[in-house]
Design a protein around this motif. Structure first.
Motif, short mmCIF file in Angstrom:
data_model
loop_
_atom_site.label_atom_id
_atom_site.label_comp_id
_atom_site.label_asym_id
_atom_site.label_seq_id
_atom_site.Cartn_x
_atom_site.Cartn_y
_atom_site.Cartn_z
N SER A 260 33.01 -22.26 -72.69
CA SER A 260 31.75 -22.30 -72.48
C SER A 260 30.76 -23.71 -72.20
O SER A 260 31.44 -24.15 -73.38
CB SER A 260 31.17 -21.48 -73.77
OG SER A 260 30.37 -22.21 -74.80
N ASN A 261 29.94 -23.86 -71.56
CA ASN A 261 29.32 -24.32 -71.10
C ASN A 261 27.65 -25.01 -72.01
O ASN A 261 26.70 -24.53 -71.11
CB ASN A 261 29.75 -25.78 -70.09
CG ASN A 261 28.87 -26.65 -69.97
OD1 ASN A 261 27.78 -27.31 -70.56
ND2 ASN A 261 29.67 -27.59 -68.77
N ASP B 81 28.70 -30.46 -73.92
CA ASP B 81 28.90 -29.60 -72.90
C ASP B 81 30.03 -29.14 -72.42
O ASP B 81 30.16 -28.22 -72.20
CB ASP B 81 29.66 -30.81 -71.77
CG ASP B 81 29.00 -31.99 -71.53
OD1 ASP B 81 27.90 -31.78 -71.12
OD2 ASP B 81 28.96 -33.12 -72.13
N LYS B 82 31.15 -28.88 -73.78
CA LYS B 82 32.41 -27.74 -74.07
C LYS B 82 32.69 -27.31 -75.16
O LYS B 82 31.94 -27.45 -76.12
CB LYS B 82 33.58 -28.13 -73.72
CG LYS B 82 33.51 -28.23 -72.03
CD LYS B 82 34.79 -28.48 -71.47
CE LYS B 82 34.91 -29.57 -69.85
NZ LYS B 82 34.60 -28.55 -69.49
N GLN C 142 26.11 -19.28 -66.40
CA GLN C 142 27.27 -19.23 -67.76
C GLN C 142 26.19 -18.24 -68.16
O GLN C 142 27.52 -17.67 -69.20
CB GLN C 142 26.12 -20.58 -67.89
CG GLN C 142 27.24 -22.03 -67.90
CD GLN C 142 28.62 -22.36 -68.55
OE1 GLN C 142 28.20 -21.46 -70.01
NE2 GLN C 142 29.26 -22.59 -67.76
N GLN D 91 25.36 -26.83 -69.46
CA GLN D 91 24.73 -26.35 -68.54
C GLN D 91 24.29 -24.48 -68.87
O GLN D 91 23.53 -24.83 -68.20
CB GLN D 91 26.42 -25.99 -67.79
CG GLN D 91 26.34 -25.35 -66.54
CD GLN D 91 27.57 -25.22 -65.99
OE1 GLN D 91 28.52 -25.37 -66.03
NE2 GLN D 91 27.52 -24.57 -64.71
#
Length: 446
Positions: free
Chosen positions: A36-37, A408-409, A359, A40
């Protein structure tokens, strides 16, 4: 006195991840274990809020939960410092640990059921946080949700906050995801539609066979009583159990309403004609629009894939209505064709706006899942915590906050990183100042 509908979107939490925890939610299960992010996701959510505010709509934000939920893990027998609790839980009971890391509070349609003062016996706005008993990862949310709601709507002369219903499957309550209000406009008394999946105390009634029905008839009736609704202000409708078994886990996956418009799939309910007649008789509105989508126009499969009904229908300052849809609706040929035709028909819906919330969609929640609807008159609107209202200043502050604190991740094994818990608490401590919430989180109170 003029009234408005204000949408309060859930701010996506820093542990936004794909763990596939929601049985019955096809998108959630299909994307399990994907990377996932969180940054974002949070920025997508904020952009959605800002877009609606820029359209002239009233828009607010609700804070996320603290995750990982160390307190629940300790309650379940894991001991030592926080790092050891997280490590041991991930190694010994990974499913439990992942449930305690869920950022599912982003879907604030499940935060509570709200009845506006125009409908209630005491002429106050009533809130009942959903108990969410059907899913462990969500059943841990109501305590903090209650605190956040009370910090957002703190004026006791205008707002009434109830405790969640008993934490028992007989009173399973999923909040506004199974609740819709119809009215001539928000200044007038309306009819609140409570959609339930099963009867808890009568097993002879129809119920789904594959996936669980998360909302009970008994829970819906209890909330109507708590909120002081009269029989003329409430209609109870059973969701089609066959659709629950196809992945329609909440009513807002197959139906949505706004003011005098009810937009629904022809297979959404049981006893549809009877219930539509009851709504019409109780509402007594001069113009009530039932927009029933036929299976030949949009299949149930495409409705679920695109989240056609998990869209928002909003009334623009011009008086026309618009559908706020995920880009998945635009990308689905059948759904896009239907919406293009819909806005040309003789209904109040004249516009479609497509937003990117991918997302959230990958985890099983569209635009409607992300917001809690609260109808407020002008006095009540002025009593809302102003720091939770989205405007240019708050949008900029929250965007800066996300960029500063979010990763970010995030992969599944990152969730047991002790640094992540520190990052989350640092971020939430700052967030409560931005939103002027006070010490709503347990780590702050300890």
């Amino acid at each position: 006195m003029r009234s408005y509908e204000m949408n309060f979107d859930g701010l996506v939490g820093p542990t936004h991840n794909y763990s596939g925890l929601s049985v019955g939610n096809i998108a959630s299960r299909n994307n399990a274990s994907a990377i996932s992010n969180p940054k974002q996701a949070a920025l997508e959510g904020l952009a959605k809020m800002k877009t609606l505010a820029d359209m002239g709509l009233k828009q607010g934000v609700l804070a996320p939960q603290e995750r990982p939920n160390i307190y629940m893990l300790r309650q379940l027998g894991f001991t030592g410092d926080d790092a050891k609790v997280m490590r041991d839980a991930y190694q010994q009971a990974p499913s439990v640990f992942l449930s305690c890391c869920s950022a599912s509070s982003m879907w604030t349609a499940n935060a509570a059921t709200v009845s506006p003062s125009a409908d209630t016996a005491d002429n106050k706005v009533h809130f009942t946080p959903a108990n969410l008993t059907n899913k462990f990862h969500r059943a841990t949310e109501p305590e903090i949700t209650s605190r956040v709601l009370k910090a957002t709507f703190s004026d006791t002369s205008r707002f009434v906050h109830h405790a969640p219903l008993p934490f028992n499957e007989h009173f399973g309550d999923e909040g506004a995801a199974n609740h819709t209000r119809l009215c001539a406009n928000h200044s007038h008394s309306g009819v609140e539609l409570f959609v339930y999946g099963r009867y808890a105390f009568d097993e002879s009634k129809l119920s789904p066979k594959v996936f669980p029905a998360r909302q009970t008839y008994e829970a819906s009736q209890a909330i109507s009583r708590l909120h002081g609704l009269s029989p003329d202000n409430a209609v109870f409708i059973q969701q089609n159990p066959d659709l629950i078994d196809q992945g329609v886990f909440h009513n807002d996956v197959i139906a949505v309403g706004n003011e005098n418009v009810l937009f629904f799939h022809e297979q959404a309910f049981l006893d549809t004609d009877l219930k539509l007649a009851e709504i019409k008789q109780k509402l007594r509105a001069d113009s009530l629009h039932y927009i029933c989508v036929q299976t030949s126009e949009v299949s149930v499969e495409n409705a679920i894939k695109s989240y056609l009904f998990n869209t928002q229908i909003v009334t623009l300052p011009s008086g026309e209505m618009a559908i706020i849809a995920p880009t998945e609706c635009q990308e689905n040929e059948q759904v896009n064709r239907y919406l293009t035709t819909l806005i040309q028909q003789n209904t109040p819906i004249k516009h479609v706006h497509y937003l990117n919330v991918k997302q959230s969609m990958k985890n099983g929640g569209g635009p409607a899942c992300l917001r809690l609807r609260v109808a407020l008159n002008e006095d009540e609107l002025n009593a809302v915590n102003p720091s939770t209202v989205i405007n240019q200043l708050q949008y900029d502050r929250l965007t800066t906050w996300v960029n500063k604190h979010y990763r970010d991740k995030l992969a599944e094994n990152d969730l047991c990183d002790p640094l992540l818990l520190h990052e989350v608490r640092t971020a939430l401590d700052e967030l409560t100042t931005i939103l002027n919430l006070g010490s709503v989180y347990t780590f702050q109170q300890n």
